[in-house]
Enzyme design. Structure first.
Site, mmCIF file in Angstrom:
data_model
loop_
_atom_site.group_PDB
_atom_site.id
_atom_site.type_symbol
_atom_site.label_atom_id
_atom_site.label_comp_id
_atom_site.label_asym_id
_atom_site.label_seq_id
_atom_site.Cartn_x
_atom_site.Cartn_y
_atom_site.Cartn_z
ATOM 1 N N ASP A 77 1.308 -1.293 0.402
ATOM 2 C CA ASP A 77 -0.058 0.069 0.113
ATOM 3 C C ASP A 77 1.397 1.535 -0.198
ATOM 4 O O ASP A 77 1.728 1.479 -0.777
ATOM 5 C CB ASP A 77 -1.026 -0.442 1.016
ATOM 6 N N ASP A 78 0.707 2.361 0.511
ATOM 7 C CA ASP A 78 0.630 3.615 0.104
ATOM 8 C C ASP A 78 2.146 3.788 1.298
ATOM 9 O O ASP A 78 2.773 2.568 1.687
ATOM 10 C CB ASP A 78 0.126 4.930 0.966
ATOM 11 N N ASP A 155 -6.053 5.347 -5.520
ATOM 12 C CA ASP A 155 -6.246 6.103 -4.256
ATOM 13 C C ASP A 155 -6.762 7.185 -5.848
ATOM 14 O O ASP A 155 -6.113 7.208 -6.479
ATOM 15 C CB ASP A 155 -4.941 6.473 -3.074
ATOM 16 N N SER A 187 -10.151 3.858 -6.201
ATOM 17 C CA SER A 187 -11.139 4.635 -4.785
ATOM 18 C C SER A 187 -11.609 5.800 -5.620
ATOM 19 O O SER A 187 -12.447 6.334 -4.632
ATOM 20 C CB SER A 187 -9.429 5.154 -4.280
ATOM 21 N N ARG A 212 -13.758 1.077 -4.140
ATOM 22 C CA ARG A 212 -14.093 1.104 -2.435
ATOM 23 C C ARG A 212 -15.281 2.484 -2.629
ATOM 24 O O ARG A 212 -14.978 3.223 -3.575
ATOM 25 C CB ARG A 212 -12.585 2.244 -2.294
ATOM 26 N N ASP A 216 -12.330 3.831 4.979
ATOM 27 C CA ASP A 216 -11.676 3.851 5.186
ATOM 28 C C ASP A 216 -12.153 2.543 6.495
ATOM 29 O O ASP A 216 -12.729 3.752 6.863
ATOM 30 C CB ASP A 216 -10.425 4.160 5.406
#
Ligand SMILES: *[C@@H]1O[C@H](CO)[C@@H](O)[C@H](O)[C@H]1NC(C)=O
Ligand SMILES: *[C@@H]1O[C@H](CO)[C@@H](O)[C@H](O)[C@H]1NC(C)=O
Ligand SMILES: *[C@@H]1O[C@H](CO)[C@@H](O)[C@H](O)[C@H]1NC(C)=O
Ligand SMILES: *[C@@H]1O[C@H](CO)[C@@H](O)[C@H](O)[C@H]1NC(C)=O
Length: 407
Positions: A77-78, A155, A187, A212, A216
């Site tokens: 992930d990030d 994202d 996202s 999504r 979150d």
């Protein structure tokens, strides 16, 4: 208890992205909820975002039964990147935390028979402040393909939502152009919803494999209930566009972490199965307790989640914090149903519910089996009543196999 009789028309139009991926909800592991943006490999070398963490999780996935249960993706992930792009404009991993580079990490994950997922952002920066894909989409797609990436989560921080409607499909175009099948996780709708706008889910399902819709997830029961509540409302009819190749993503499984009781972990697992949600774990697979591990690997729950119809369940009714959800599954005419008690105080509720209120609309009979313990409850007709006990913050989760009209 009032009898609830609702006949649902299941929409069968498909809008799916045609890349052959995600025909059932993807299953895997992602670092975000559990490990966040911990870049401190000096003081916390075991838990920081670096190649070692992903290699160790790949080992656990391959060796501890998760892979055999169906989990495939190891998703970075990030916070994996260097703060700057390379001199050629290409993305590069943080050289200290990923000394072998992303191609080598992908090779390692593939050597375990698993798939490699990565994270980027549609805007100028990622949410954690690393270089975003704006102005670099084509070369970033190619970079990911060159590294052997199998999934991209894109994202939407540091961008504006007006650009997303054309921009997310453009990234899909560039991913497709690489010739490498890359599952595309968007996202996009979550940023529309956060700005009180209703997303165009038909367009989203044409360009994205999973997306999504909402906030979150956090490590708490309140967060799980809030997400399930949002999916129950189905605002914008996002359930209608779900199906093989296209799934709504209510975010990661937090089973095995700190915030959920055993009862609540079962509830999350059951609800993610009912919602046809991607099963993306975010927990420390090196330290997980046996209860959570067995739950994440539960064969029958996973089979319902992965049912090939790919139709998400619907919330029929919410009465005093008791929600009735049903999902159509195979064989033809069968349903999985969940009775979820979202309140976390009180004593177990005993209910007597007419079977047709749980999606058993017949005309014939059903064999009903409780999913978690595999207990056979009995053979029921639509007009018979079934006795259910559901614990506070717990779930009653069952599968009703249609036996046909036996007269
Ligand atoms: C690219 O798109 C075409 C047309 O939708 C599809 O047939 C093909 O499988 C896609 N290829 C990849 C690598 O995604
Ligand atoms: C969702 O479906 C309902 C019922 O079919 C319909 O009335 C409504 O307009 C739809 N909403 C959207 C945003 O498509
Ligand atoms: C349904 O349950 C009955 C009673 O236990 C059993 O005899 C029958 O084989 C079951 N049918 C199916 C299709 O599982
Ligand atoms: C449900 O509970 C009632 C009351 O305790 C009982 O009479 C009935 O036999 C039960 N039904 C089933 C199918 O177990």
């Amino acid at each position: 208890m009032k009898a609830i009789v609702l006949l649902l028309a299941w929409v069968s139009v498909t809008y799916a992205l045609d890349n052959g991926l995600g025909l059932t909800p993807p299953m895997g592991w992602n670092s975000w909820e559990r490990f966040r943006c911990n870049t401190d490999c000096v003081n916390d070398p075991e838990n920081c975002i670096g190649e070692k963490l992903y290699m160790q999780m790949a080992d656990r996935m391959a060796e501890d039964g998760y892979k055999d249960a169906g989990y495939q993706y190891i998703n970075v992930d990030d916070c994996w990147m260097a703060k700057e792009r390379g001199p050629d404009g290409r993305l590069q991993a943080d050289p200290v935390r990923f000394p072998s580079g992303m191609k080598a990490l992908g090779d390692y994950i593939h050597s375990k028979g698993l798939k490699f997922g990565i994270y980027e952002d549609f805007g100028t920066e990622t949410c954690g402040g690393f270089p975003g894909s704006k102005f670099f989409m084509e070369s970033d797609a190619q970079t990911f393909a060159d590294w052997g990436v199998d999934l991209l989560k894109l994202d939407g921080c540091y961008s504006n939502i007006q650009d997303m409607t054309s921009g997310y499909p453009i990234m899909e175009f560039f991913l497709n152009k690489t010739g490498r099948p890359i599952l595309y996780s968007c996202s996009w709708p979550a940023y529309f919803v956060a700005n009180s706008k209703i997303p165009d889910y038909k367009a989203i399902a044409k360009s994205c494999n999973i997306w999504r819709n909402f906030d979150d997830i956090q490590d708490s029961w309140e967060s799980v209930v809030s997400i399930v509540g949002y999916y129950g409302k189905n605002k914008g009819n996002f359930s209608d566009v779900a199906g093989p190749g296209s799934f709504n993503d209510p975010d990661m499984l937090i089973i095995g972490n700190f915030g959920l009781s055993r009862e609540q972990q079962r509830s999350q697992m059951a609800m993610w199965a009912i919602m046809a949600a991607p099963l993306i774990m975010s927990t420390d697979l090196r330290k997980i307790d046996p209860y959570s591990k067995a739950l994440l690997q539960h064969k029958e729950v996973i089979a319902i989640n992965q049912d090939r119809l790919g139709k998400p369940g619907a919330l029929l009714v919410d009465m005093n914090m008791i929600q009735f959800w049903i999902r159509p599954v195979t064989p033809e005419g069968s349903v999985a149903f969940a009775v979820l008690y979202t309140g976390s105080a009180g004593t177990p509720e005993k209910l007597s519910v007419q079977c047709q209120s749980l999606g058993m609309v017949g005309p014939g009979a059903y064999n009903v089996t409780e999913v978690f313990d595999g207990h056979f409850i009995g053979m029921f007709k639509p007009t018979s009543n079934i006795n259910i006990t559901v614990n506070p913050s717990g779930v009653f989760f069952a599968k009703a196999v249609y036996l046909g009209d036996q007269k």
